[in-house]
Design an enzyme around this catalytic site. Structure first.
Site: not given
Ligand code: ADP
Length: 222
Positions: A16, A91, A129, A162, A173
């Protein structure tokens, strides 16, 4: 022309991030990542940052109201007037509904891109990895093997897996992603026909991007 809102969905390991970069370059519109915006508040240590840091650290979602508000403000910035790419938002179904209202408000038309990957491919990619615990160099048994199996090219230290690349963790995940995303994809299938499902499993990133481009061009022509 109407601003375009690209909503990008892809599981961990789907590529992505790479596809976002290609889209930013091609369309000259900014990528808006709620994760990055939230981390920025934590770094700044401002009231929002202080309020969310525990939930973020625990990997839980922060409140719908807060992210909706952040996106509301962000998409009104001048650099987003021709469009934007939403990454990590929406989300939850509540966020999706609010987002549709926000897009109507700014007059943007949405396109949802779902990067579809075979989970077995992701698991084998990620479970191949290895990392050097001493210098941090990353290896991959398929795409970047060390010269001598199991040891770092640079300092000869035995390589390790890791923690978040362990198969069990990767599977967890993916399950979580699926649980979160499936209802959203159904929501978008129901509200519009502008959902592009792109096979992102086996091919090089440029090939995947070629598919995205041609699907987007088709939609614009419609
Ligand atoms: P990853 O790609 O590791 O899932 P992100 O950078 O998209 O991580 O998000 C990291 C954290 O930020 C999430 O685990 C959540 O706590 C918060 N977060 C990000 N986007 C949202 C969203 N749209 N709604 C609620 N929490 C969010």
């Amino acid at each position: 022309m109407k601003p375009i809102a690209i909503i990008l969905f892809g599981s961990p390991g789907s590529g992505k991030g790479t596809q976002s970069k290609y889209l930013v370059e091609w369309l000259r519109i900014p990528q808006i990542s709620t994760g990055d915006m939230l981390r920025e508040h934590i770094r700044a240590g401002d009231p929002i940052g202080l309020a969310i840091q525990e939930r973020m650290r625990a990997g839980s979602l922060v409140s719908d109201d807060l992210v909706n508000q952040l996106v509301f403000e962000r998409i009104r910035q001048p650099d987003a007037r021709n469009g934007f790419i939403l990454d990590g938002y929406p989300r939850t179904p509540t966020q999706a509904e609010e987002m549709m209202r926000l897009l109507t408000n700014v007059g943007a038309g949405e396109v949802v891109i779902h990067l579809v990957v075979d989970y077995n491919v992701i698991i084998s990619r990620m479970s191949g990895r290895r990392v050097c615990p001493k210098c941090g160099t990353l290896y991959n048994s398929v795409s970047r093997p060390p010269k001598v199996e199991g040891v770092c090219d640079l300092d000869g230290t035995p390589l390790v897996i890791r923690d978040d690349d362990r198969e069990q963790v990767v599977r967890e995940r993916l399950v979580q992603y699926e649980r979160q995303t499936q209802p959203l994809l159904e929501f978008f299938r129901a509200v519009n026909d502008r959902l592009i499902e792109v096979d992102a499993s086996g091919d090089r990133p440029e090939v995947v991007f070629g598919r995205i481009k041609s699907e987007l061009k088709n939609l614009v022509r419609k």
